[in-house]
Design an enzyme around this catalytic site. Structure first.
Site, PDB file in Angstrom:
ATOM      1  N   ASN A   1      17.502  71.965 101.209  1.00  0.00           N
ATOM      2  CA  ASN A   1      18.886  71.940 100.653  1.00  0.00           C
ATOM      3  C   ASN A   1      19.107  73.565 100.018  1.00  0.00           C
ATOM      4  O   ASN A   1      18.353  73.786  99.243  1.00  0.00           O
ATOM      5  CB  ASN A   1      18.407  70.945  99.649  1.00  0.00           C
ATOM      6  CG  ASN A   1      19.636  70.935  98.497  1.00  0.00           C
ATOM      7  OD1 ASN A   1      20.785  71.483  98.567  1.00  0.00           O
ATOM      8  ND2 ASN A   1      19.538  69.861  97.655  1.00  0.00           N
TER       9      ASN A   1
ATOM     10  N   ARG B   1      21.274  69.775 104.070  1.00  0.00           N
ATOM     11  CA  ARG B   1      22.330  69.537 103.081  1.00  0.00           C
ATOM     12  C   ARG B   1      23.326  70.361 103.245  1.00  0.00           C
ATOM     13  O   ARG B   1      23.169  71.451 103.121  1.00  0.00           O
ATOM     14  CB  ARG B   1      21.725  69.212 101.974  1.00  0.00           C
ATOM     15  CG  ARG B   1      23.093  68.927 100.880  1.00  0.00           C
ATOM     16  CD  ARG B   1      22.738  68.744  99.412  1.00  0.00           C
ATOM     17  NE  ARG B   1      23.645  68.632  98.547  1.00  0.00           N
ATOM     18  CZ  ARG B   1      23.957  69.060  97.411  1.00  0.00           C
ATOM     19  NH1 ARG B   1      23.159  69.844  96.883  1.00  0.00           N
ATOM     20  NH2 ARG B   1      24.972  68.545  96.746  1.00  0.00           N
TER      21      ARG B   1
ATOM     22  N   HIS C   1      28.275  64.004  96.328  1.00  0.00           N
ATOM     23  CA  HIS C   1      27.387  63.282  96.166  1.00  0.00           C
ATOM     24  C   HIS C   1      26.980  62.018  96.980  1.00  0.00           C
ATOM     25  O   HIS C   1      26.255  60.875  96.574  1.00  0.00           O
ATOM     26  CB  HIS C   1      27.133  62.645  94.636  1.00  0.00           C
ATOM     27  CG  HIS C   1      27.169  63.549  93.715  1.00  0.00           C
ATOM     28  ND1 HIS C   1      27.563  63.428  92.184  1.00  0.00           N
ATOM     29  CD2 HIS C   1      26.194  64.821  93.439  1.00  0.00           C
ATOM     30  CE1 HIS C   1      27.369  64.551  91.630  1.00  0.00           C
ATOM     31  NE2 HIS C   1      26.318  65.453  92.068  1.00  0.00           N
TER      32      HIS C   1
ATOM     33  N   ARG D   1      30.526  71.127  83.671  1.00  0.00           N
ATOM     34  CA  ARG D   1      31.854  71.039  84.191  1.00  0.00           C
ATOM     35  C   ARG D   1      32.597  69.926  83.455  1.00  0.00           C
ATOM     36  O   ARG D   1      32.157  68.980  82.917  1.00  0.00           O
ATOM     37  CB  ARG D   1      31.593  70.435  85.473  1.00  0.00           C
ATOM     38  CG  ARG D   1      31.430  71.710  86.711  1.00  0.00           C
ATOM     39  CD  ARG D   1      31.175  71.019  87.935  1.00  0.00           C
ATOM     40  NE  ARG D   1      29.884  70.827  88.447  1.00  0.00           N
ATOM     41  CZ  ARG D   1      29.290  70.347  89.184  1.00  0.00           C
ATOM     42  NH1 ARG D   1      30.012  69.593  90.151  1.00  0.00           N
ATOM     43  NH2 ARG D   1      27.906  70.273  89.320  1.00  0.00           N
TER      44      ARG D   1
ATOM     45  N   GLU E   1      17.890  61.916  97.844  1.00  0.00           N
ATOM     46  CA  GLU E   1      18.716  62.580  98.718  1.00  0.00           C
ATOM     47  C   GLU E   1      18.156  62.925  99.897  1.00  0.00           C
ATOM     48  O   GLU E   1      18.475  62.980 100.951  1.00  0.00           O
ATOM     49  CB  GLU E   1      19.763  63.598  98.141  1.00  0.00           C
ATOM     50  CG  GLU E   1      20.861  63.084  97.233  1.00  0.00           C
ATOM     51  CD  GLU E   1      21.260  63.953  96.237  1.00  0.00           C
ATOM     52  OE1 GLU E   1      20.704  64.313  95.051  1.00  0.00           O
ATOM     53  OE2 GLU E   1      22.342  64.531  96.486  1.00  0.00           O
TER      54      GLU E   1
END
Ligand code: AMP
Length: 395
Positions: free
Chosen positions: A8, A89, A178, A239, A382
C-alpha cells in the site's frame, strides 16, 4: 505455502504485509516511512515483535531494498521463499478498471493517466509498483483499485447534474473510494450473520481518519458518500465532507484563495480538525469531557452528517437489513455508534448498550436480539481483501 506480498504505497511511505493465502495469517508486516526525508526508516513486525531501523531511504526503490533486508534479517526470508504474487493498492481506477488487474506496461500507462483524477495518490502507487517490479521481476503484480467496488453504482447515483459535455470531457462523475474495505466488511457481515450476501441490504460506515458510507444491495455498491475525489460526504479527520460548492466560489472571489489554498483548506484544514483543533476522535472526546464547546460542536456536526446519510441510504435501498461500523472510529467508539443511531428507533433499530460497550478485535453484534435491523461492528482488513483479490486474479 502460497504467500502474497501486499503493498500500500503513498508518495513518501509504503506499508506492506506478507500473508499466507491458505491460512490467511499475516507472516510479517511493516512500514517504510519518510522516503526522501532525513528521518526515513523502516519498522518490520514479525511474530509480534517490532524491529525499527533508521536509515537513509532516498526513493521507493531504496525502500524496497530496505524491506528485503528486513525480511532477510528478521524473517521470513523472501530470497528463499519468494511470494507467488504481489498485490498493490491503487486508489483511482477511473472508469477503466472494474476488477483486480494484472499489471502490464499498458495498465501502468492507464494508472498514470488517471493521476489527473487522484494527484495525491496514484503517483505514489505507481512508484511502489515500479520499485516492486524491479525487486520481483518474475512474479505477477496485481493492482486492486479503491474505486472498483463502486463500479456497480447506477448512473442516477454517479451523475452530477452539471453540463454533460463538460462532465464527459473531464471525466467528472462519482467514483467512490474505500471500496476494498466496504467489500471486505459487507462480505464479512454476511458471513457473521450466516446469511447469503445476495439477500442483504447493508449500510456500511467506514469511519477512520478518512470516512465514507456505502449502500450495498446484495453485495453490490449502489451509492457511496465520496465522489470524484475523496473530499465529499462525511466529516473526516481533516477533510470537510460535503460543502456547498458556492462556498468555494465565494472564497475565491472574496478571500482571494486560489486553487492550492482551497485544496489545502478542504483536505488538510477542515473536518474535525478545522472545527475543533483535534484530528483524533480520542482527543476530541477528552476535550468534550473537559468542557470544550468547540469540541462538542465538532462532534455534533460529525454525528449530524452520519444521521443524514443513514436516512438517505435507507431510502435509496428501500429498507435496511444490516448496519455495519468499521475502521478506527467505527470499530472503537461506542459513543459515536450510539449517537449515530440514537434517533434510528423509527427504522426498528435497537442497540444493546452492553454489547455496544464490548471492546474486541472480532466481528460482533451490538443490536438487541429483537432489533429489526442487525447492527454490527466488523473490523476491516483491506490488506487481506487485496491478498484474496490478487490470488483470484492470477488463478
Ligand atoms: P483509521 O484511519 O481507520 O486508522 O482510523 C484512525 C482514527 O480512528 C483515529 O484518528 C482515531 O480518531 C480513531 N480511533 C482509534 N482508536 C480509537 C478509540 N479507541 N476511540 C475512538 N476513536 C479511535
Amino acid at each position: 505455502m502460497r504467500a502474497v506480498l501486499v503493498i500500500n504505497s503513498g508518495s513518501s511511505s509504503f506499508k506492506y504485509q506478507l500473508i499466507d493465502s491458505d491460512s490467511e495469517q499475516v507472516l510479517a508486516s511493516g512500514l517504510v516511512e519518510r522516503i526522501g526525508d532525513e528521518n526515513s526508516g523502516i519498522t518490520h513486525t514479525v511474530e509480534g515483535t517490532k524491529h525499527r531501523r533508521e536509515l537513509e531511504i532516498a526513493d521507493h526503490t531504496a525502500g524496497f531494498a530496505a524491506m528485503m533486508d528486513a525480511f532477510s534479517e528478521f524473517g521470513p526470508s523472501l530470497q528463499d521463499d519468494p511470494p507467488t504474487v504481489v498485490g498493490h493498492r491503487v486508489v483511482h481506477g477511473g472508469q477503466r478498471f472494474f476488477e483486480p488487474t494484472i499489471i502490464t506496461d499498458l495498465v501502468k500507462i492507464n494508472i498514470e493517466d488517471l493521476s489527473e483524477l487522484a494527484p495525491l495518490h496514484n503517483p505514489g502507487g505507481l512508484q511502489g509498483i515500479n520499485a516492486a517490479q524491479q525487486q520481483f521481476p518474475d512474479i505477477p503484480h496485481v493492482a486492486v483499485f479503491d474505486t472498483a467496488f463502486h463500479q456497480t453504482i447506477p448512473a442516477a447515483a454517479y451523475t452530477y447534474a452539471i453540463d454533460r459535455a463538460v462532465a464527459e470531457r473531464h471525466r467528472v462523475r462519482k467514483y467512490g473510494f474505500h471500496g476494498t474495505s466496504h467489500q471486505f466488511v459487507s462480505g464479512a457481515a454476511a458471513t457473521f450473520l450466516e446469511r447469503p450476501l445476495a439477500d442483504l441490504r447493508q449500510i456500511v460506515f467506514h469511519l477512520g481518519n478518512g470516512a465514507s458510507v456505502t449502500a450495498i444491495d446484495g453485495g453490490k455498491s449502489v451509492e457511496t458518500s465520496m465522489g470524484m475525489t475523496p473530499i465529499p460526504g462525511l466529516v473526516m479527520g481533516t477533510r470537510s465532507g460535503d460543502v456547498d460548492p458556492g462556498v468555494l466560489l465565494h472564497l475565491m472571489r472574496h478571500a482571494r484563495m486560489d486553487v492550492d489554498d482551497i485544496d489545502n483548506l478542504l483536505n488538510k484544514r477542515s473536518g474535525v480538525l478545522g472545527l475543533s483543533g483535534h484530528t483524533d476522535m480520542r482527543d476530541l472526546s477528552d476535550a468534550i469531557d473537559a468542557g470544550d464547546d468547540k469540541a462538542r460542536e465538532a462532534f455534533d456536526v460529525y454525528i449530524h452528517r452520519l444521521r443524514l446519510y443513514l436516512g438517505a441510504y435507507a431510502s435509496v435501498l428501500g429498507g435496511v437489513d444490516v448496519i455495519v461500523f468499521t475502521a478506527g472510529v467505527g470499530e472503537n467508539s461506542d459513543v459515536v455508534r450510539a449517537a449515530v443511531l440514537e434517533k434510528a428507533g423509527f427504522l426498528g433499530v435497537r442497540i444493546d448498550p452492553e454489547r455496544n460497550a464490548v471492546r474486541s478485535h472480532d466481528a460482533r453484534r451490538i443490536s438487541t436480539d429483537d432489533s429489526a435491523i442487525d447492527v454490527l461492528v466488523v473490523p476491516t482488513n483491506e490488506e487481506l481483501e487485496i491478498a484474496r483479490q490478487a490470488v483470484a486474479a492470477i488463478s
